[in-house]
Design an enzyme around this catalytic site. Structure first.
Site, PDB file in Angstrom:
ATOM      1  N   LYS A  35       0.835  -1.217   0.000  1.00 34.10           N
ATOM      2  CA  LYS A  35       0.000   0.000   0.000  1.00 34.10           C
ATOM      3  C   LYS A  35       0.864   1.260   0.000  1.00 34.10           C
ATOM      4  CE  LYS A  35      -1.334   1.658   4.035  1.00 34.10           C
ATOM      5  NZ  LYS A  35      -1.337   2.952   4.679  1.00 34.10           N
ATOM      6  N   ASN A  36       1.828   1.316   0.933  1.00 36.05           N
ATOM      7  CA  ASN A  36       2.570   2.564   1.094  1.00 36.05           C
ATOM      8  C   ASN A  36       3.502   2.853  -0.073  1.00 36.05           C
ATOM      9  OD1 ASN A  36       1.217   3.103   3.412  1.00 36.05           O
ATOM     10  ND2 ASN A  36       2.849   2.411   4.803  1.00 36.05           N
ATOM     11  N   ARG A 107      -3.273  10.949   4.385  1.00 35.63           N
ATOM     12  CA  ARG A 107      -2.088  11.793   4.560  1.00 35.63           C
ATOM     13  C   ARG A 107      -1.080  11.623   3.447  1.00 35.63           C
ATOM     14  NH1 ARG A 107      -0.249  14.678   8.693  1.00 35.63           N
ATOM     15  NH2 ARG A 107       1.774  14.338   7.736  1.00 35.63           N
ATOM     16  N   CYS A 131      -3.315  13.138  12.899  1.00 35.57           N
ATOM     17  CA  CYS A 131      -4.152  11.937  12.890  1.00 35.57           C
ATOM     18  C   CYS A 131      -4.019  11.258  14.238  1.00 35.57           C
ATOM     19  CB  CYS A 131      -3.798  11.014  11.742  1.00 35.57           C
ATOM     20  SG  CYS A 131      -2.326  10.090  12.000  1.00 35.57           S
ATOM     21  N   ARG A 136       2.013  14.502  13.244  1.00 35.83           N
ATOM     22  CA  ARG A 136       2.498  14.308  11.882  1.00 35.83           C
ATOM     23  C   ARG A 136       2.701  15.623  11.114  1.00 35.83           C
ATOM     24  NH1 ARG A 136      -0.354   8.984   9.507  1.00 35.83           N
ATOM     25  NH2 ARG A 136       1.632   8.810   8.426  1.00 35.83           N
ATOM     26  N   ASP A 323       4.893   0.345  12.248  1.00 38.30           N
ATOM     27  CA  ASP A 323       3.619  -0.211  11.781  1.00 38.30           C
ATOM     28  C   ASP A 323       3.382  -1.638  12.290  1.00 38.30           C
ATOM     29  OD1 ASP A 323       3.149   2.145  10.487  1.00 38.30           O
ATOM     30  OD2 ASP A 323       3.682   1.426   8.494  1.00 38.30           O
ATOM     31  N   ARG A 415      -8.372   0.134   4.915  1.00 36.47           N
ATOM     32  CA  ARG A 415      -7.450   1.073   4.268  1.00 36.47           C
ATOM     33  C   ARG A 415      -6.183   0.366   3.821  1.00 36.47           C
ATOM     34  NH1 ARG A 415      -6.601   6.628   7.369  1.00 36.47           N
ATOM     35  NH2 ARG A 415      -5.416   6.863   5.456  1.00 36.47           N
TER      36      ARG A 415
HETATM   37  C1  EPZ Z   1       4.923   6.660   6.499  1.00 35.00           C
HETATM   38  O1  EPZ Z   1       4.252   7.790   7.038  1.00 35.00           O
HETATM   39  C2  EPZ Z   1       3.885   5.538   6.406  1.00 35.00           C
HETATM   40  N1  EPZ Z   1       2.800   5.982   5.551  1.00 35.00           N
HETATM   41  C3  EPZ Z   1       3.378   5.181   7.792  1.00 35.00           C
HETATM   42  O2  EPZ Z   1       2.484   4.076   7.676  1.00 35.00           O
HETATM   43  C4  EPZ Z   1       4.552   4.773   8.664  1.00 35.00           C
HETATM   44  O3  EPZ Z   1       4.102   4.538   9.967  1.00 35.00           O
HETATM   45  C5  EPZ Z   1       5.602   5.900   8.678  1.00 35.00           C
HETATM   46  O4  EPZ Z   1       5.998   6.239   7.320  1.00 35.00           O
HETATM   47  C6  EPZ Z   1       6.862   5.540   9.435  1.00 35.00           C
HETATM   48  O5  EPZ Z   1       7.423   4.391   8.892  1.00 35.00           O
HETATM   49  C7  EPZ Z   1       2.942   5.928   4.232  1.00 35.00           C
HETATM   50  O6  EPZ Z   1       3.968   5.553   3.695  1.00 35.00           O
HETATM   51  C8  EPZ Z   1       1.785   6.309   3.408  1.00 35.00           C
HETATM   52  P1  EPZ Z   1       7.267   9.902   8.358  1.00 35.00           P
HETATM   53  P2  EPZ Z   1       4.921   9.229   6.952  1.00 35.00           P
HETATM   54  O7  EPZ Z   1       7.242  11.187   7.606  1.00 35.00           O
HETATM   55  O8  EPZ Z   1       5.689   9.343   5.707  1.00 35.00           O
HETATM   56  C9  EPZ Z   1       8.218  13.096  11.768  1.00 35.00           C
HETATM   57  C10 EPZ Z   1       0.475   2.905   7.960  1.00 35.00           C
HETATM   58  O9  EPZ Z   1      -0.107   2.416   8.945  1.00 35.00           O
HETATM   59  N2  EPZ Z   1       8.090  14.136  10.728  1.00 35.00           N
HETATM   60  O10 EPZ Z   1       8.363   8.954   8.055  1.00 35.00           O
HETATM   61  O11 EPZ Z   1       3.854  10.218   7.210  1.00 35.00           O
HETATM   62  C11 EPZ Z   1       6.871  12.458  12.092  1.00 35.00           C
HETATM   63  O12 EPZ Z   1       6.139  13.231  13.003  1.00 35.00           O
HETATM   64  C12 EPZ Z   1       1.104   4.269   8.022  1.00 35.00           C
HETATM   65  O13 EPZ Z   1       0.560   2.327   6.863  1.00 35.00           O
HETATM   66  C13 EPZ Z   1       8.384  15.446  11.041  1.00 35.00           C
HETATM   67  O14 EPZ Z   1       8.737  15.778  12.172  1.00 35.00           O
HETATM   68  O15 EPZ Z   1       5.865   9.178   8.202  1.00 35.00           O
HETATM   69  C14 EPZ Z   1       7.285  11.123  12.644  1.00 35.00           C
HETATM   70  O16 EPZ Z   1       7.635  11.276  13.984  1.00 35.00           O
HETATM   71  C15 EPZ Z   1       0.844   4.950   9.331  1.00 35.00           C
HETATM   72  N3  EPZ Z   1       8.261  16.399  10.061  1.00 35.00           N
HETATM   73  C16 EPZ Z   1       8.561  10.795  11.854  1.00 35.00           C
HETATM   74  O17 EPZ Z   1       9.001  12.029  11.282  1.00 35.00           O
HETATM   75  C17 EPZ Z   1       7.871  16.086   8.799  1.00 35.00           C
HETATM   76  O18 EPZ Z   1       7.788  16.995   7.951  1.00 35.00           O
HETATM   77  C18 EPZ Z   1       8.357   9.788  10.728  1.00 35.00           C
HETATM   78  O19 EPZ Z   1       7.277  10.221   9.893  1.00 35.00           O
HETATM   79  C19 EPZ Z   1       7.599  14.737   8.485  1.00 35.00           C
HETATM   80  C20 EPZ Z   1       7.717  13.781   9.472  1.00 35.00           C
END
Ligand code: EPZ
Length: 462
Positions: A35-36, A107, A131, A136, A323, A415
């Site tokens: 999915k991702n 998102r 969320c 996020r 995850d 989802r």
């Molecule tokens: C991706 O989300 C995945 N979603 C998430 O899967 C997964 O949990 C996550 O990566 C971590 O592996 C998709 O790929 C669609 P991040 P993403 O940006 O990209 C911080 C699921 O269940 N951050 O890597 O949104 C953030 O707060 C979903 O399938 C900032 O601070 O995650 C977090 O603490 C849920 N500033 C960390 O980085 C930013 O601008 C990692 O978030 C962006 C992120």
């Protein structure tokens, strides 16, 4: 594809699962496309006027939402079985009418800002919002786009990004992320493919979904090196062409199946997988007492009858994935000993604990570290998943519980898991999916499966 939103307007009908615990699993279970990865590959279609042909795309509500968004931006999409054929007409391409509810519902859709800005030089996209699992933020996306020469402002809950200069073209730069972000790395990677000159992304996320994206972009004519390491280099090109690309197997779905085998103490073969993508998970399962056999595209797991506790801390790839934290916690409630489970990626991803406690699990929480005291068995309950992965964890816990559990919150499950109950039933689980009045469900007597089966006679059509 099952409709999850459900249900008749004005009624309180909701879909739910009925799971009879204690059934052994055996045989082979098939893993769908990731999915991702698929979601972001779909967004990358905005980078070209030519046809992007994606194969192995899972049938999920998130994919439907992304499809609707691409259509709203002017793309033409056709679905054939697990293939998705996307063509973006440059004359129709626009970012002005992105429906707020769709961007909010998904998102991952925010990564469209990268390709849209690279193609159009101007974007107006709704803020993705927080969320349930955490706030996020999107600061890393925004700072990166600014470094590539865009002006970015937030107005009326929308992000407005604009490339100045006559050519309206982004300009390559060296960008160091403050934290490893999958989404921000994907946004910047896509934006930089069409920028003028070289971009270097330092402290980039290394997840397999980023490697998949880079591979497809390179097939489209991009010049990306280093994806999968913490430094990615992109030489900008003038335009990108089409591609035929097969989405990688979903490592999180595969990990969920590995844990399903472990929690039911059942041998299982899982494929297709890329075993390297799951090393952090298979290592922990081995430490707990599972035998894992590796082959090129499949994993076979044979759990011991008695498993022991292991500690986990979530980390960006190649660390233990956030995850799978909730699913792994479900497993730890059934083993010998106490395990410490620490969540370091999202600040609010422990909400499943209360649901496990309803099943008799002994868990305490301090900060973002849970102490789980394993016990011989969980008891059935009526439980609700609050997000996608916690909902999957509820299913796993129910497979191991004594008696019949009811699981709600399927709008989350649908989802990200394609036909989960159907797939598990094929290997021996006893799960039925139905719709009923929410209030009625929790009040029902859950003594016998026969009674349940009479009440919930609808077939699982997912
Ligand atoms: C991706 O989300 C995945 N979603 C998430 O899967 C997964 O949990 C996550 O990566 C971590 O592996 C998709 O790929 C669609 P991040 P993403 O940006 O990209 C911080 C699921 O269940 N951050 O890597 O949104 C953030 O707060 C979903 O399938 C900032 O601070 O995650 C977090 O603490 C849920 N500033 C960390 O980085 C930013 O601008 C990692 O978030 C962006 C992120």
């Amino acid at each position: 594809m099952q409709s999850v939103s459900g249900l008749k307007t004005g009624s309180i009908l909701l879909p739910f699962l009925t799971v009879k615990g204690g059934e052994g699993l055996s045989g082979h279970i098939k893993v769908s496309g990731a999915k991702n990865s698929a979601l972001v590959l779909m967004a990358a279609s905005l980078l070209t006027n030519e046809i992007l042909h994606l194969r192995n795309v899972p049938r999920l509500t998130d994919i439907e939402v992304m499809s609707k968004l691409l259509k709203a931006m002017g793309s033409d999409l056709k679905k054939h079985s697990d293939a998705l054929i996307i063509r973006t007409n440059p004359l129709k391409l626009s970012s002005n009418n992105l429906p707020y509810e769709l961007v909010h519902a998904l998102r991952a859709s925010f990564v469209c800002i990268g390709p849209l800005l690279a193609r159009l030089g101007e974007v107006r996209i709704p803020m993705p919002g927080g969320c349930k699992i955490g706030s996020r933020p999107i600061d890393e996306h925004i700072q990166g786009l600014r470094a590539l020469g865009a002006s970015v402002e937030i107005q009326d809950d929308h992000v407005l990004a604009k490339v100045t200069g006559e050519q309206k073209r982004l300009v390559g730069a060296r960008i160091r992320f403050n934290c490893k972000s999958v989404g921000a790395t994907q946004t910047l990677l896509m934006a930089a493919t069409l920028a003028q000159g070289k971009t270097i992304l330092d402290n980039a996320a290394q997840e397999p979904e980023i490697q998949d994206l880079a591979m497809m972009l390179n097939n489209m004519g991009a010049k990306v090196r280093g994806a999968g390491t913490s430094q990615i280099t992109i030489e900008g090109v003038q335009h990108l062409g089409g591609s035929i690309h097969k989405v990688i197997p979903d490592r999180i779905e595969a990990g969920t199946f590995l844990i399903a085998a472990a929690i039911t103490r059942s041998p299982l073969t899982i494929s297709p997988v890329i075993p390297k993508h799951l090393e952090a998970v298979t290592r922990k399962l081995q430490n707990s007492g599972c035998l894992i056999q590796y082959s090129r595209e499949s994993l076979r797991i044979v759990p011991r009858k008695i498993l022991k506790s292991v500690d986990i801390t979530t980390h960006p790839f190649p660390g233990f994935p956030t995850d799978l934290q909730a699913p792994f916690m479900a497993l730890m409630t059934t083993v010998e000993g106490t395990s410490k489970i620490k969540e370091t990626i999202f600040e609010n991803r422990m909400q499943h604990i209360y649901q496990f406690q309803k099943m008799g699990a002994k868990i305490s929480l301090e900060g973002n570290t849970a102490s789980v005291i394993g016990s011989k068995s969980l008891t059935s309950a009526s439980i609700t998943g609050g997000d996608l992965r916690s909902c999957a964890a509820m299913v796993l816990a129910s497979l191991a519980a004594d008696g019949i559990s009811i699981i709600k919150g399927l709008e989350h499950l649908d989802r990200g898991y394609e036909n989960l109950s159907l797939k598990l039933n094929k290997i021996g689980a006893c799960i039925s999916r139905s719709q009923s009045q929410a209030q009625e469900i929790s009040n029902r007597n859950t003594k016998t499966l026969e009674a349940k089966q009479n009440i919930y006679s609808e077939t699982d059509v997912a």
